[in-house]
Scaffold this motif. Sequence first.
Motif, mmCIF file in Angstrom:
data_model
loop_
_atom_site.group_PDB
_atom_site.id
_atom_site.type_symbol
_atom_site.label_atom_id
_atom_site.label_comp_id
_atom_site.label_asym_id
_atom_site.label_seq_id
_atom_site.Cartn_x
_atom_site.Cartn_y
_atom_site.Cartn_z
ATOM 1 N N THR A 11 46.516 84.673 10.255
ATOM 2 C CA THR A 11 45.097 84.975 10.452
ATOM 3 C C THR A 11 44.561 84.348 11.728
ATOM 4 O O THR A 11 44.944 83.230 12.098
ATOM 5 C CB THR A 11 44.264 84.508 9.231
ATOM 6 N N GLU A 61 37.576 88.434 12.656
ATOM 7 C CA GLU A 61 38.822 87.913 12.071
ATOM 8 C C GLU A 61 39.848 89.030 11.992
ATOM 9 O O GLU A 61 39.516 90.173 11.660
ATOM 10 C CB GLU A 61 38.558 87.338 10.679
ATOM 11 N N THR A 117 43.189 79.494 13.731
ATOM 12 C CA THR A 117 44.212 80.164 12.917
ATOM 13 C C THR A 117 44.287 79.491 11.542
ATOM 14 O O THR A 117 45.281 79.614 10.837
ATOM 15 C CB THR A 117 45.596 80.099 13.601
ATOM 16 N N THR A 128 43.689 89.570 10.382
ATOM 17 C CA THR A 128 44.719 88.961 9.537
ATOM 18 C C THR A 128 45.801 89.963 9.200
ATOM 19 O O THR A 128 45.525 91.124 8.917
ATOM 20 C CB THR A 128 44.110 88.436 8.219
ATOM 21 N N GLU A 180 50.239 84.848 5.263
ATOM 22 C CA GLU A 180 49.344 85.567 6.161
ATOM 23 C C GLU A 180 49.312 84.903 7.535
ATOM 24 O O GLU A 180 49.520 83.699 7.673
ATOM 25 C CB GLU A 180 47.929 85.589 5.593
ATOM 26 N N SER A 228 46.416 80.220 7.903
ATOM 27 C CA SER A 228 47.706 80.891 8.063
ATOM 28 C C SER A 228 48.796 80.117 7.329
ATOM 29 O O SER A 228 48.808 78.890 7.339
ATOM 30 C CB SER A 228 48.069 81.006 9.546
ATOM 31 N N ASP A 263 48.659 90.290 6.393
ATOM 32 C CA ASP A 263 49.142 89.767 5.120
ATOM 33 C C ASP A 263 50.495 90.387 4.795
ATOM 34 O O ASP A 263 50.771 91.541 5.166
ATOM 35 C CB ASP A 263 48.152 90.104 4.000
#
Length: 240
Positions: free
Chosen positions: A124, A103, A135, A105, A122, A138, A107
């Motif tokens: 992600t 993963e 995703t 991400t 975020e 997100s 942020d």
Amino acid sequence: MTSPTRPIALALLTTALVAVAAGGASAARPSAPSGPPNPAQFSTTIDNPYLPFVPGTRMVYREHGADGRGREVVKVTHRTKTIQGVETVVVRDRAYSGGELAEDTRDWYAQDRQGNVWYFGENTKEYENGKVVSTEGSWKAGVDGAQAGIVMEAHPKVGDTYSQEDAPGVAEDMATVLSLDASRTVPYGTFDNLLKTRDFSPLEPSVVERKFYAAGIGSVLEKTVKGPRERVVLVRVVRP
């Protein structure tokens, strides 16, 4: 994720706490924001004691879960992203399983003048065999009804409950302050006077977490107390 002791009085994004008698427990319900955020109220200097985000800082965590062990690397980048007119700091969070990226991400955070750290969303991506497969999770403040939430209060008090994510149906994480004097030992060291929170989401009522934050460092331990077993501990901090 306010009580009178928490100066989160931004006329644009407020969180009102509504106590609800339900078996002795109290719940918090975010009020509707009155408008878009005022960029003048925010800064990319994030120096909240319990969640300092200094560009160039890298934190390494070890994960223990039902699926085995993994590694998480959180890096405060020098990049920024403007959301609803607010310049936010980009923090990259990468999780690895079996040595492979699972993963990735990004942020987005900003701090208000009172010292509260706000979470603006975020981006992600979940990976399998090197390819993006999802995703999910997100979100971005100002899109599809999502609003920024408070991820860390300037002056946390036991009993405070706050909305961290306010993206209806996508991300609705909340937290309650349980203690300001917890003690724990993790690979990075032994800590006292930790901020301890109970983290939960109405989207996942079967999962409850405990999180521990050390002043001057940030998160040192996360663990589930309800739901699939998971434990994330701080191993190393590399400062700029």
